[in-house]
Write a protein that holds these residues in place. Structure first.
Motif: not given
Length: 210
Positions: A21-31, A60-68, A89-93, A158-162
């Motif tokens: 019940d949350r949406t997450y942004v996962i990012e990998m950043i490198s120069s 960047q991946i946007i992911f919303a798990p349907e269960k824990d 990895v951070r929550e996204f709304a 409406s739940r911020s799921r991609l």
């Protein structure tokens, strides 16, 4: 860690617990290198992957798990380079428009501009628009700009799921999406450039297919 099965390149694996019940942004950043992200479930089945969606070759991946869920994040590279990177990895709304727009039989067209002030929750420059959509209706959505090297569209519920995204990774003025919602509701469209840092004018069109 073992090489990434997708790129065959060097990789590091991270295990993360993500509540539902949350949406997450996962990012990998490198120069130092061209990052590549692969997201797996605990059994090793692929859930998502990405190369350049965070802009400047970052992933960047946007992911919303349907269960824990216990997920495995594989941080890898495209060309076998090595170096330093940051994994976040951070929550996204998202924040949509207060009053959703009506599409109508003839569709809806927006002419607007992205400026440096239009920083989004995704960390990119872009504009968010909210629309009422009907279940069972197929919608054609397109973003066009002569100012961007390449356009990028993201579609959220409406739940911020991609739900869908499109960007021309070879460079192009258009980013089309075709979408058929399963239920009536408010859906959000994020208009941006592939790099997420470009400014300029654009046209967003959405229409129901007849």
């Amino acid at each position: 860690d073992a090489n990434d099965p997708s790129t065959k390149g060097p990789a590091k694996r991270f295990v993360v617990q993500l509540p539902k019940d949350r949406t997450y942004v996962i990012e990998m950043i490198s120069s130092d290198m061209d990052p590549f992200l692969l997201l797996l479930d605990r059994s090793g089945n692929p859930l998502a992957q990405d190369d350049d969606s965070a802009g400047d070759l970052n992933a960047q991946i946007i992911f919303a798990p349907e269960k824990d869920s216990e997920v495995h994040i594989i941080a890898s590279v495209i060309r076998g380079d090595v170096g330093r990177f940051t994994l976040r990895v951070r929550e996204f709304a998202l924040r949509g428009e207060a009053e959703p727009r009506q599409i109508g039989m003839r569709g809806h067209e927006i002419h607007a501009r992205i400026n440096k002030s239009h920083k989004s929750e995704l960390g990119k420059l872009g504009r968010m628009y909210s629309f009422e959509m009907k279940a069972g209706v197929t919608y054609s959505i397109d973003l066009f700009s002569r100012d961007f090297f390449s356009c990028m569209l993201n579609l959220f519920d409406s739940r911020s799921r991609l739900l869908a995204k499109h960007g021309d990774f070879d460079g192009g003025p258009s980013a089309p999406i075709t979408f058929r919602p399963e239920r009536d509701g408010v859906y959000h469209i994020f208009a941006t450039s592939l790099s997420g840092s470009e400014i300029g004018e654009f046209t967003l069109k959405i229409r129901p297919d007849k």
